[in-house]
Design a protein around this motif. Structure first.
Motif, PDB file in Angstrom:
ATOM      1  N   UNK A 261       1.398  -1.016   0.301  1.00 42.47           N
ATOM      2  CA  UNK A 261       0.357  -0.344   0.390  1.00 42.47           C
ATOM      3  C   UNK A 261       1.137   1.174  -0.175  1.00 42.47           C
ATOM      4  N   UNK A 262       0.017   2.305  -0.773  1.00 43.02           N
ATOM      5  CA  UNK A 262       1.238   3.720  -0.550  1.00 43.02           C
ATOM      6  C   UNK A 262       0.333   4.306   0.311  1.00 43.02           C
ATOM      7  N   UNK A 263       0.837   4.884   1.395  1.00 43.04           N
ATOM      8  CA  UNK A 263      -0.171   5.635   2.618  1.00 43.04           C
ATOM      9  C   UNK A 263       0.696   6.288   3.395  1.00 43.04           C
ATOM     10  N   UNK A 264      -0.162   7.694   4.114  1.00 44.02           N
ATOM     11  CA  UNK A 264       0.652   8.660   4.895  1.00 44.02           C
ATOM     12  C   UNK A 264      -0.246   8.783   6.112  1.00 44.02           C
ATOM     13  N   UNK A 265      -1.016   7.309   6.424  1.00 38.79           N
ATOM     14  CA  UNK A 265      -1.663   7.610   7.422  1.00 38.79           C
ATOM     15  C   UNK A 265      -1.202   6.079   8.136  1.00 38.79           C
ATOM     16  N   UNK A 266      -0.393   5.408   8.142  1.00 39.14           N
ATOM     17  CA  UNK A 266      -0.337   3.972   8.872  1.00 39.14           C
ATOM     18  C   UNK A 266       1.474   4.574   9.970  1.00 39.14           C
ATOM     19  N   UNK A 267       1.242   3.691  10.097  1.00 42.42           N
ATOM     20  CA  UNK A 267       2.460   3.865  11.221  1.00 42.42           C
ATOM     21  C   UNK A 267       4.091   2.854  10.985  1.00 42.42           C
ATOM     22  N   UNK A 270       7.149   2.139  13.718  1.00 44.21           N
ATOM     23  CA  UNK A 270       6.757   1.619  14.618  1.00 44.21           C
ATOM     24  C   UNK A 270       7.094   2.357  15.858  1.00 44.21           C
ATOM     25  N   UNK A 271       6.830   3.542  15.343  1.00 42.70           N
ATOM     26  CA  UNK A 271       7.202   4.397  16.750  1.00 42.70           C
ATOM     27  C   UNK A 271       5.928   5.051  17.514  1.00 42.70           C
ATOM     28  N   UNK A 272       5.066   3.836  17.071  1.00 47.12           N
ATOM     29  CA  UNK A 272       3.888   4.450  17.845  1.00 47.12           C
ATOM     30  C   UNK A 272       2.612   5.407  17.463  1.00 47.12           C
ATOM     31  N   UNK A 273       3.265   6.678  16.609  1.00 49.09           N
ATOM     32  CA  UNK A 273       2.660   7.298  15.914  1.00 49.09           C
ATOM     33  C   UNK A 273       2.830   7.724  15.060  1.00 49.09           C
ATOM     34  N   UNK A 274       1.332   8.172  13.847  1.00 51.44           N
ATOM     35  CA  UNK A 274       1.611   9.044  13.220  1.00 51.44           C
ATOM     36  C   UNK A 274       2.828  10.281  12.453  1.00 51.44           C
ATOM     37  N   UNK A 275       3.310  10.363  12.399  1.00 53.61           N
ATOM     38  CA  UNK A 275       3.387  11.123  11.195  1.00 53.61           C
ATOM     39  C   UNK A 275       4.064  12.009  10.138  1.00 53.61           C
ATOM     40  N   UNK A 276       5.012  12.753   9.863  1.00 55.59           N
ATOM     41  CA  UNK A 276       5.081  13.485   8.339  1.00 55.59           C
ATOM     42  C   UNK A 276       6.623  12.273   8.130  1.00 55.59           C
ATOM     43  N   UNK A 277       6.639  11.335   8.868  1.00 61.80           N
ATOM     44  CA  UNK A 277       8.274  10.406   8.944  1.00 61.80           C
ATOM     45  C   UNK A 277       7.360   8.844   8.307  1.00 61.80           C
ATOM     46  N   UNK A 278       6.360   9.122   8.444  1.00 58.57           N
ATOM     47  CA  UNK A 278       5.387   7.738   7.890  1.00 58.57           C
ATOM     48  C   UNK A 278       4.895   7.617   6.328  1.00 58.57           C
ATOM     49  N   UNK A 279       4.891   8.963   5.583  1.00 61.12           N
ATOM     50  CA  UNK A 279       4.736   9.881   4.592  1.00 61.12           C
ATOM     51  C   UNK A 279       5.636   8.469   3.293  1.00 61.12           C
ATOM     52  N   UNK A 280       4.284   7.680   2.975  1.00 63.40           N
ATOM     53  CA  UNK A 280       4.704   6.704   1.012  1.00 63.40           C
ATOM     54  C   UNK A 280       4.709   8.039   0.447  1.00 63.40           C
ATOM     55  N   UNK A 281       3.682   8.966   0.132  1.00 66.44           N
ATOM     56  CA  UNK A 281       2.867   9.438  -1.141  1.00 66.44           C
ATOM     57  C   UNK A 281       3.827  10.969  -0.853  1.00 66.44           C
ATOM     58  N   UNK A 301      13.106  12.469  -3.863  1.00 69.86           N
ATOM     59  CA  UNK A 301      13.648  12.268  -2.504  1.00 69.86           C
ATOM     60  C   UNK A 301      12.069  12.480  -1.698  1.00 69.86           C
ATOM     61  N   UNK A 302      12.093  11.488  -1.463  1.00 66.30           N
ATOM     62  CA  UNK A 302      10.108  11.366  -0.875  1.00 66.30           C
ATOM     63  C   UNK A 302      10.498  12.068   1.083  1.00 66.30           C
ATOM     64  N   UNK A 303       9.061  13.404   0.977  1.00 61.10           N
ATOM     65  CA  UNK A 303       9.210  13.918   1.683  1.00 61.10           C
ATOM     66  C   UNK A 303       9.166  13.294   3.054  1.00 61.10           C
ATOM     67  N   UNK A 304       8.789  11.993   3.574  1.00 56.54           N
ATOM     68  CA  UNK A 304       9.471  12.297   4.731  1.00 56.54           C
ATOM     69  C   UNK A 304      10.859  12.148   5.448  1.00 56.54           C
ATOM     70  N   UNK A 305      11.285  12.069   4.451  1.00 59.12           N
ATOM     71  CA  UNK A 305      13.000  12.378   4.496  1.00 59.12           C
ATOM     72  C   UNK A 305      13.136  13.574   5.125  1.00 59.12           C
ATOM     73  N   UNK A 306      12.480  14.606   4.876  1.00 56.34           N
ATOM     74  CA  UNK A 306      12.780  15.839   5.697  1.00 56.34           C
ATOM     75  C   UNK A 306      12.625  15.984   6.753  1.00 56.34           C
ATOM     76  N   UNK A 307      11.583  14.906   7.950  1.00 53.73           N
ATOM     77  CA  UNK A 307      11.751  15.046   8.747  1.00 53.73           C
ATOM     78  C   UNK A 307      12.666  14.007   9.858  1.00 53.73           C
TER      79      UNK A 307
END
Length: 435
Positions: A261-267, A270-281, A301-307
């Protein structure tokens, strides 16, 4: 009134060429982290976040983009800061095409001034040094310092060349903190319209660890945006390389955790929270300095790497640098000097002023980051040969005008400070004049 007094004072200006002297120790330079912390932060103006942004942006299509640089030496920070960002931003202000060689700036014009390793260990030069040098004395255009040369040691000689370079300056360097969705939006607005409702947006530099960089291709045959192109899913932890953000695509995606899946709302981490570091889109468009390698010199460069932090593949300090050059600048007072010396990294050049024409030492001095115990143990021009130890320099000393007394008369000092504990350094000031 003050300007008129200074113009008259130059006629009666007393000058004093300082002798070579000893200095006890080298000045300790700030580390990159301290330099970053000292920069003003660029943030969105009030209500600016409501401005619509396109899903896709690519500033490499604009006439201000100079093209892809192919570094042959360890000048990646200057390839990003000088070749790409300064060339782009100053030509945007001046309305000039960056494809024209007359409107380009060589990374080597800065890199060579700070390069201290006459060997193959490749220490590199920070882009923070780029901005301190251009702020202090400008940067020559390609007419005076050709962009097609990657000789790492030559220093430019000729007052007229330095004088023309003095007109190319930096107004301010900013940092944008991009480790949050708000920071990402701020960066996008800069790239879209310079955060100023402009029709043209900007570019940004950032640092990363290129060793252990993970760059898979976006899978083909799945109907994905930019299929088959390279995308960065993690940078390495050891920072030393610079790249540039030039656009983005909200629809580029990559399945980081392999769940199909391509998600921005799944952890996904596995750090117990969903934030920008979990974005795949979503991904930023990046220009590198390795020629046509990757996607003709570009990659995603994936957005999540900025965080993310460095230990998890992120960019350095979750921050980018942007620059606002001066559209025009005219030096008001300069030094023209010829200096002969056989080991340039043993000397430092200062210019000072004293209110009394009879003064024996300056009351205030200016340092120049471009000539301060650097350049390795080479003759002044950076090569071995007849006359290579003699160089003609130009220095912008306009700030000293603020130190002149109301009478307009002052004494200018040129000091060449020597640090040669083994007494192997030798040279002299051949000439000195104030223009």
């Amino acid at each position: 009134m003050k300007k008129l007094a200074l113009a008259l004072a130059l006629t009666f200006l007393s000058t004093c060429a300082g002798l070579f002297a000893q200095q006890a120790s080298l000045e300790v330079l700030s580390k990159d982290a301290a330099a970053l912390a000292s920069l003003p932060r660029l943030t969105m103006p009030a209500n600016y976040s409501s401005q619509a942004l396109p899903a896709v942006k690519d500033n490499t299509d604009l006439i201000f983009f100079p093209g892809i640089y192919s570094q042959e030496v360890c000048n990646c920070n200057q390839a990003a800061s000088v070749w790409l960002m300064y060339t782009y931003e100053v030509n945007y202000l001046r309305g000039l095409e960056s494809a024209n060689p007359d409107n380009q700036y060589s990374p080597m014009a800065v890199f060579n001034l700070m390069n201290y390793d006459y060997s193959s260990s490749c220490p590199g030069v920070s882009y923070f040094d780029t901005w301190s040098i251009i702020k202090a004395n400008g940067i020559p255009g390609s007419t005076d310092f050709p962009v097609n040369s990657q000789n790492s040691y030559v220093w430019m000689s000729g007052y007229d060349k330095y004088y023309r370079g003095m007109k190319n300056r930096v107004d301010q360097v900013y940092a944008i903190d991009v480790g949050s969705p708000e920071g990402l939006i701020t960066l996008k607005h800069w790239i879209h319209d310079h955060l100023a409702y402009s029709d043209i947006g900007g570019v940004a530099n950032f640092q990363i660890g290129s060793g252990d960089m993970q760059t898979p291709r976006i899978p083909v045959g799945q109907g994905l945006e930019a299929e088959g192109e390279y995308i960065v899913t993690a940078y390495g932890p050891n920072v030393g390389h610079a790249m540039s953000f030039v656009g983005w695509n909200d629809n580029v995606k990559y399945d980081v955790n392999g769940d199909g899946w391509f998600t921005n709302n799944v952890d996904i981490n596995s750090d117990g929270k969903v934030d920008m570091r979990d974005w795949e889109v979503g991904a930023m468009l990046v220009v590198n300095s390795w020629g046509s390698y990757y996607n003709n010199g570009k990659l995603w460069v994936q957005y999540r790497l900025l965080a993310e932090d460095l230990n998890h593949g992120g960019i350095w300090n979750n921050a980018v640098m942007v620059v606002k050059p001066k559209r025009t600048y005219q030096p008001q007072m300069t030094v023209k000097t010829k200096i002969r010396y056989n080991q340039r990294n043993r000397i430092k050049i200062q210019v000072g002023v004293a209110a009394s024409p009879d003064a024996r030492e300056p009351e205030f001095t200016m340092d120049f980051p471009c000539f301060a115990f650097q350049g390795d143990t080479l003759p002044m021009q950076g090569f071995y040969g007849l006359g290579a130890d003699l160089i003609e320099l130009g220095l912008d000393i306009t700030p000293l005008l603020d130190r002149f007394p109301e009478s307009g008369q002052a004494k200018i000092f040129l000091d060449v400070i020597q640090k040669s504990p083994n007494e192997t350094g030798a040279g002299r000031i051949e000439s000195f004049s104030v223009m």
